[in-house]
Structures are given as C-alpha cells and as structure tokens.
Design an enzyme around this catalytic site. Structure first.
Site, PDB file in Angstrom:
ATOM      1  N   SER A  22      27.780 -10.940 -17.030  1.00  0.00           N
ATOM      2  CA  SER A  22      27.780 -11.416 -18.423  1.00  0.00           C
ATOM      3  C   SER A  22      27.377 -12.889 -18.528  1.00  0.00           C
ATOM      4  O   SER A  22      27.800 -13.723 -17.726  1.00  0.00           O
ATOM      5  CB  SER A  22      29.191 -11.222 -19.003  1.00  0.00           C
ATOM      6  OG  SER A  22      29.255 -11.752 -20.304  1.00  0.00           O
ATOM      7  N   LYS A  50      26.318 -11.256 -23.152  1.00  0.00           N
ATOM      8  CA  LYS A  50      27.264 -12.379 -23.116  1.00  0.00           C
ATOM      9  C   LYS A  50      28.533 -11.999 -23.880  1.00  0.00           C
ATOM     10  O   LYS A  50      28.496 -11.230 -24.832  1.00  0.00           O
ATOM     11  CB  LYS A  50      26.620 -13.618 -23.759  1.00  0.00           C
ATOM     12  CG  LYS A  50      27.566 -14.786 -23.745  1.00  0.00           C
ATOM     13  CD  LYS A  50      26.909 -16.128 -23.792  1.00  0.00           C
ATOM     14  CE  LYS A  50      27.973 -17.228 -23.688  1.00  0.00           C
ATOM     15  NZ  LYS A  50      28.569 -17.338 -22.354  1.00  0.00           N
ATOM     16  N   LEU A  78      31.883 -20.354 -24.078  1.00  0.00           N
ATOM     17  CA  LEU A  78      31.789 -19.075 -24.794  1.00  0.00           C
ATOM     18  C   LEU A  78      31.144 -19.209 -26.174  1.00  0.00           C
ATOM     19  O   LEU A  78      31.618 -18.617 -27.151  1.00  0.00           O
ATOM     20  CB  LEU A  78      33.170 -18.409 -24.911  1.00  0.00           C
ATOM     21  CG  LEU A  78      33.723 -17.815 -23.624  1.00  0.00           C
ATOM     22  CD1 LEU A  78      35.088 -17.185 -23.867  1.00  0.00           C
ATOM     23  CD2 LEU A  78      32.777 -16.776 -23.034  1.00  0.00           C
ATOM     24  N   CYS A 135      38.858 -16.828 -21.364  1.00  0.00           N
ATOM     25  CA  CYS A 135      38.662 -17.580 -22.614  1.00  0.00           C
ATOM     26  C   CYS A 135      39.858 -18.524 -22.820  1.00  0.00           C
ATOM     27  O   CYS A 135      40.995 -18.149 -22.559  1.00  0.00           O
ATOM     28  CB  CYS A 135      38.595 -16.566 -23.752  1.00  0.00           C
ATOM     29  SG  CYS A 135      38.292 -17.253 -25.373  1.00  0.00           S
ATOM     30  N   LYS A 170      37.944  -8.427 -16.380  1.00  0.00           N
ATOM     31  CA  LYS A 170      37.257  -9.363 -15.471  1.00  0.00           C
ATOM     32  C   LYS A 170      38.198 -10.499 -15.098  1.00  0.00           C
ATOM     33  O   LYS A 170      38.650 -11.254 -15.960  1.00  0.00           O
ATOM     34  CB  LYS A 170      36.015  -9.911 -16.165  1.00  0.00           C
ATOM     35  CG  LYS A 170      35.233 -10.872 -15.291  1.00  0.00           C
ATOM     36  CD  LYS A 170      33.855 -11.074 -15.856  1.00  0.00           C
ATOM     37  CE  LYS A 170      33.062 -12.078 -15.060  1.00  0.00           C
ATOM     38  NZ  LYS A 170      31.717 -12.253 -15.616  1.00  0.00           N
ATOM     39  N   GLY A 248      29.516 -12.834  -7.630  1.00  0.00           N
ATOM     40  CA  GLY A 248      29.751 -14.219  -7.222  1.00  0.00           C
ATOM     41  C   GLY A 248      28.740 -14.578  -6.144  1.00  0.00           C
ATOM     42  O   GLY A 248      28.903 -14.202  -4.985  1.00  0.00           O
ATOM     43  N   THR A 271      24.031 -15.952 -11.711  1.00  0.00           N
ATOM     44  CA  THR A 271      23.273 -17.202 -11.654  1.00  0.00           C
ATOM     45  C   THR A 271      21.857 -17.028 -11.107  1.00  0.00           C
ATOM     46  O   THR A 271      20.921 -17.687 -11.570  1.00  0.00           O
ATOM     47  CB  THR A 271      24.064 -18.218 -10.793  1.00  0.00           C
ATOM     48  OG1 THR A 271      25.333 -18.398 -11.427  1.00  0.00           O
ATOM     49  CG2 THR A 271      23.363 -19.556 -10.691  1.00  0.00           C
TER      50      THR A 271
HETATM   51  C1  LIG Z   1      25.734 -20.000 -17.631  1.00  0.00           C
HETATM   52  C2  LIG Z   1      26.800 -18.963 -17.374  1.00  0.00           C
HETATM   53  C3  LIG Z   1      27.385 -18.313 -18.451  1.00  0.00           C
HETATM   54  C4  LIG Z   1      28.375 -17.352 -18.234  1.00  0.00           C
HETATM   55  N1  LIG Z   1      28.930 -16.715 -19.311  1.00  0.00           N
HETATM   56  C5  LIG Z   1      29.845 -15.741 -19.110  1.00  0.00           C
HETATM   57  C6  LIG Z   1      30.370 -15.005 -20.206  1.00  0.00           C
HETATM   58  O1  LIG Z   1      29.992 -15.186 -21.361  1.00  0.00           O
HETATM   59  N2  LIG Z   1      31.308 -14.063 -19.941  1.00  0.00           N
HETATM   60  C7  LIG Z   1      31.744 -13.786 -18.669  1.00  0.00           C
HETATM   61  O2  LIG Z   1      32.590 -12.897 -18.487  1.00  0.00           O
HETATM   62  N3  LIG Z   1      31.241 -14.457 -17.605  1.00  0.00           N
HETATM   63  C8  LIG Z   1      30.308 -15.424 -17.803  1.00  0.00           C
HETATM   64  N4  LIG Z   1      29.789 -16.079 -16.719  1.00  0.00           N
HETATM   65  C9  LIG Z   1      30.266 -15.754 -15.354  1.00  0.00           C
HETATM   66  C10 LIG Z   1      29.346 -14.737 -14.679  1.00  0.00           C
HETATM   67  O3  LIG Z   1      29.293 -13.532 -15.413  1.00  0.00           O
HETATM   68  C11 LIG Z   1      29.810 -14.440 -13.229  1.00  0.00           C
HETATM   69  O4  LIG Z   1      31.104 -13.883 -13.256  1.00  0.00           O
HETATM   70  C12 LIG Z   1      29.865 -15.689 -12.361  1.00  0.00           C
HETATM   71  O5  LIG Z   1      28.822 -16.581 -12.699  1.00  0.00           O
HETATM   72  C13 LIG Z   1      29.764 -15.348 -10.858  1.00  0.00           C
HETATM   73  O6  LIG Z   1      28.559 -14.693 -10.541  1.00  0.00           O
HETATM   74  P1  LIG Z   1      27.224 -15.482 -10.039  1.00  0.00           P
HETATM   75  O7  LIG Z   1      27.646 -16.420  -8.959  1.00  0.00           O
HETATM   76  O8  LIG Z   1      26.279 -14.423  -9.580  1.00  0.00           O
HETATM   77  O9  LIG Z   1      26.707 -16.229 -11.232  1.00  0.00           O
HETATM   78  C14 LIG Z   1      28.789 -17.042 -16.912  1.00  0.00           C
HETATM   79  C15 LIG Z   1      28.179 -17.696 -15.833  1.00  0.00           C
HETATM   80  C16 LIG Z   1      27.195 -18.638 -16.041  1.00  0.00           C
HETATM   81  C17 LIG Z   1      26.550 -19.306 -14.861  1.00  0.00           C
END
Ligand SMILES: Cc1cc2nc3c(=O)[nH]c(=O)nc-3n(C[C@H](O)[C@H](O)[C@H](O)COP(=O)(O)O)c2cc1C
Length: 307
Positions: A22, A50, A78, A135, A170, A248, A271
C-alpha cells in the site's frame, strides 16, 4: 519441470505470489504515464491502493521523503482524499483491474475501523480489506494504535463485526514484541496478517544539521529493513495459523523466495516500485526461473521451508 505460479491467499486466487505494498504504486496515476496497459496486463497478482481514512487527510508538511543509505524515509502522514471520495471516484475504476482488490483503511479512532469496513462491505469491487493500524490515534496521544494490543484487538473486532470480507491486519514493527500484536489481531478476528509496515527512523540534513523531514521523524522502508521484516514473518508464521503477507525491502526474486521460505504466503513489493514501477514483471519471471532451477513446482511448496 513445469512451474505453476498460482497461489492462494484465503479465498483470493492469485496468478502468482507477488502483490504491491500500500502507498507505493498508484495504478490510476501510473496508467496515465506508463506505456503499459495496466488494466489488461497488471504486473501484480492483487492490488492494494493507498490507505484511505474516514475523513480526508492533508498529511504532513514537506519534505516527506528522504533517501537513506539503503532505504527510504517517508512521513507522508496518510494524505488521502477520504473514503467517500475513494468510493465515488476510484473504486469504479479500480474494479476494472484484472486482479483482486484489497482496500486499505485506517482511522484516527478505533471505531472508525468498523465504519470504514462497513462502508466497503457491500462493494463487490473489494475482495478483501487491509487494516493499516499505523495511523496516528487519538486514544493513544497520536501514537499508532498498532503499538497497543488492546486497541489493535478493538479495531480488528470492530472491523470484523462490520464485514464478512477477508480481513487482513497490517502490523507495525515499532513494538517490543510483534507476536503479542499478531496474536491480538488474530484472536479478534483477523484472517491474515501483513508484516511489516515501516520502521521508525529519522535523518538530518548533512549541511544544516536540522531534521531532513518536515515531520522530523518518519518510517524507514527498502532493503535496510528486510532482516527486520524476515524475522517478523518467520516468528509470526511459526506461531500462528493464518496466512502472512511478507514485505519490507523486497527488490528481487531471491527476496521473494526468502520471504516465502520464512513463512509468507504472498509477498509485497513497496519502495522498489519507485525506482521501477514495472519491476514486478521481471521479478515474477525470475522467480519462476529460480523455482525451475530448484525443482520447486508451486510457491506453496516453499512456504515455511525455513522453519
Ligand atoms: C512512500 C510510502 C508510502 C506508504 N504508504 C502506506 C500506506 O498508505 N498504507 C500502508 O499500510 N503502508 C504504507 N507504506 C508502507 C508500505 O506499504 C510497506 O509496508 C513498507 O514500505 C515496507 O515495504 P518496502 O520496504 O518494500 O517499501 C508506505 C511506504 C512508503 C515508502
């Protein structure tokens, strides 16, 4: 050896085990700028938009993103248009995607989770709900309710009472013992856990020596957090009898293999999508190739191999 990449996540049938995380892939924006026809040929096996909240949120002041040595710090806060605008504007278009839609919801008070879940329960476009419990919460002085097992259970139970849809919670890694929170969510009715959200962090501007982010602190994601995430997936999937979506720091097919072996049933890419929004296409091809090389017929054969 023929590899069958199909996976299942509770009642959701997935073409392969790789979904998006997300907040890191906006399909409606990407569809306007990328050459690919995402509504015909979608790279992920499910789509998680998102997080949306009951009321629109402006989010945090800039800067909201800062790249670190092996990751990304974000303090988006958020920012979103609110669930009513999401339902009116986005849901009809997202419903045309050729994959299951997992709506992500959050609220500033625990009862908001029940209200958001209730608003989406009757929508056929939505295959599952993911509760983002990171949140800022008014009952916890602005801390994430996901840090508190009682509030986690309460938010989950209220969403559970409001929907019969597949319910994913989550988890935040910013706690002493993530298993306590995982158990609280499952005992309150979660069908599945997403593991993990971002890790608390901060960065200073090297010249001014002031905080680099407008909100001062943020959430770290990307390769830097992969070991933290793998550990959490391993510990939770070993103890609890619900499917886990691992995430992650995933950037490669090998990362997906590791998360599956640690116990994840599906794996999300976050990411890494900022660098290459279509990374999942090559990643899934390489995953299939790696499985062939290792004589693994289905992703399910890999799940929990490290246990
Ligand atoms: C810019 C950004 C925005 C994010 N927005 C949300 C979100 O709106 N809701 C959510 O549950 N996680 C959000 N996350 C977390 C990611 O969904 C994920 O759990 C976290 O980044 C770890 O995965 P990654 O290392 O592959 O990014 C966000 C992460 C990033 C980098």
């Amino acid at each position: 050896m023929a590899v069958n990449m199909e996976s299942s996540l509770g009642p959701l049938r997935l073409r392969h085990p790789v979904i998006n995380a997300s907040g890191t892939f906006d399909v409606l924006a990407a569809d306007r700028v990328l050459a690919a026809d995402l509504f015909t040929d979608f790279p992920f096996a499910a789509y998680v938009p998102k997080t949306v909240t009951l009321k629109p949120r402006e989010g945090n002041p800039p800067h909201r993103l800062y790249e670190t040595a092996a990751g990304l710090l974000n303090s988006i806060g958020l920012a979103n248009k609110g669930i009513e605008a999401f339902i009116a504007d986005d849901l009809p278009r997202l419903g045309r995607l050729p994959v299951p839609l997992i709506a992500s919801i959050a609220a500033e008070e625990t009862n908001g989770y029940g209200r958001c879940a209730g608003l989406l329960d009757g929508r056929d476009e939505v295959a599952a709900l993911e509760l983002n419990i990171s949140c800022p919460n008014v009952e916890l002085d602005g801390k994430a309710l996901g840090c508190d097992p009682f509030l986690t259970a309460s938010a989950t139970a209220q969403a559970r009472a409001a929907t019969g849809k597949f319910l994913i919670v989550k988890l935040t890694p910013n706690v002493t013992d993530i298993l306590v929170l995982a158990r609280a969510a499952v005992e309150a009715g979660a069908d599945c856990l997403s593991v993990i959200n971002t890790v608390h962090g901060m960065a200073l501007d090297p010249w001014t020596l002031r905080p680099a982010l407008g909100h001062v602190t943020g959430g770290l994601s990307g390769p830097a957090i992969k070991p933290v995430a793998l550990r959490a997936v391993y510990l939770i999937s070993r103890e609890l009898d619900v499917p886990v979506i691992g995430m992650g720091g995933v950037t490669s097919a090998n990362d997906v293999l590791e998360f599956l072996a640690a116990g994840a049933t599906a794996v999300a890419v976050g990411t890494a999508c900022f660098r290459d929004p279509l990374l999942a296409v090559s990643l899934v091809q390489e995953l299939e190739h790696q499985m062939e090389l290792r004589d693994i017929a289905t992703p399910g054969e890999l799940v929990g191999r490290a246990h």
